[in-house]
Design an enzyme around this catalytic site. Sequence first.
Site, PDB file in Angstrom:
ATOM      1  N   ARG A  32      35.392   4.581  19.978  1.00 32.75           N
ATOM      2  CA  ARG A  32      34.001   4.447  19.222  1.00 32.75           C
ATOM      3  C   ARG A  32      33.935   5.169  17.932  1.00 32.75           C
ATOM      4  NH1 ARG A  32      33.185   4.242  24.612  1.00 32.75           N
ATOM      5  NH2 ARG A  32      32.197   2.335  25.850  1.00 32.75           N
ATOM      6  N   HIS A  47      34.164   5.086  34.403  1.00 29.48           N
ATOM      7  CA  HIS A  47      34.648   3.817  34.080  1.00 29.48           C
ATOM      8  C   HIS A  47      36.089   3.540  34.310  1.00 29.48           C
ATOM      9  CE1 HIS A  47      32.229   4.811  30.050  1.00 29.48           C
ATOM     10  NE2 HIS A  47      31.277   4.467  31.226  1.00 29.48           N
TER      11      HIS A  47
END
EC number: 2.3.1.286
Length: 259
Positions: free
Chosen positions: A46, A131
């Site tokens: 990110r 995740h």
Amino acid sequence: MEHIITTASTYEEQLADAVELLQASQKITVLTGAGISTESGIPDFRSPGSPWQKQPPVTFHAFLNQAEARRRYWETRRTLLPAVKQARPNAAHRALAELERQGRLLGLITQNFDGLHQDAGNSPERIVELHGTSREATCIICDTRTSIEDVQRRVDAGEAEPRCSLCGGYLKAATILFGQRIPDDVLTRAKELSIRCDLFLVVGSSLKVTPASHLPRLALQAHIPLIIINVEPTRLDQQADVTLHEKAGTVLPRLIALL
Ligand SMILES: [Zn+2]
């Protein structure tokens, strides 16, 4: 507990407050994000300059519906493999393993899927991988876990879209793609750890991604003290008892050594 106004105190004061909070705690829940693994050479997807900025990640919807997306998924994975294979736990991972050895760790929730907490010595049963994990392959239909190395070898040998030998479903790494639901049992466990601890410690997460970003809020609602260690400011800094804008690999070993 009285919340400290973070802007008014110096780094050393924050450090002393963190040590005091850690010393008073026996059931710490830790949430780790990409920031702890960048120091092990795993890119933070990110961040500016990440491979995802050139090509956005394959979403779960695309993976299910487009052969081209599945091919791109495996291609991207191959380009990232060298960094992932070389990655070793760093001083921050080792400090969290030490926290467990000291008997202070209730649970370790991670947004990372690199397996470095296990490598550092934290018990798998204390770790919640929000995740998923890139160290196993899974079938998107029957959820049977298989060896990711075997599946990757099949891809490398020319199989563009490897399928499950049991049900024919597509295989992928056992990570959570964008648009994919986190399994209920995983999320429930993370929430329980967030409200049953006596201290919540955020390490290397900017708290921008849900549902991970909700977990420290749950702790705050339960009047549990919050420490945030992250290079960049986060949205919860003002509500945290202590914030340390520092690399986890620098500050965490220092803190744990003082306990
Ligand atoms: Zn299957």
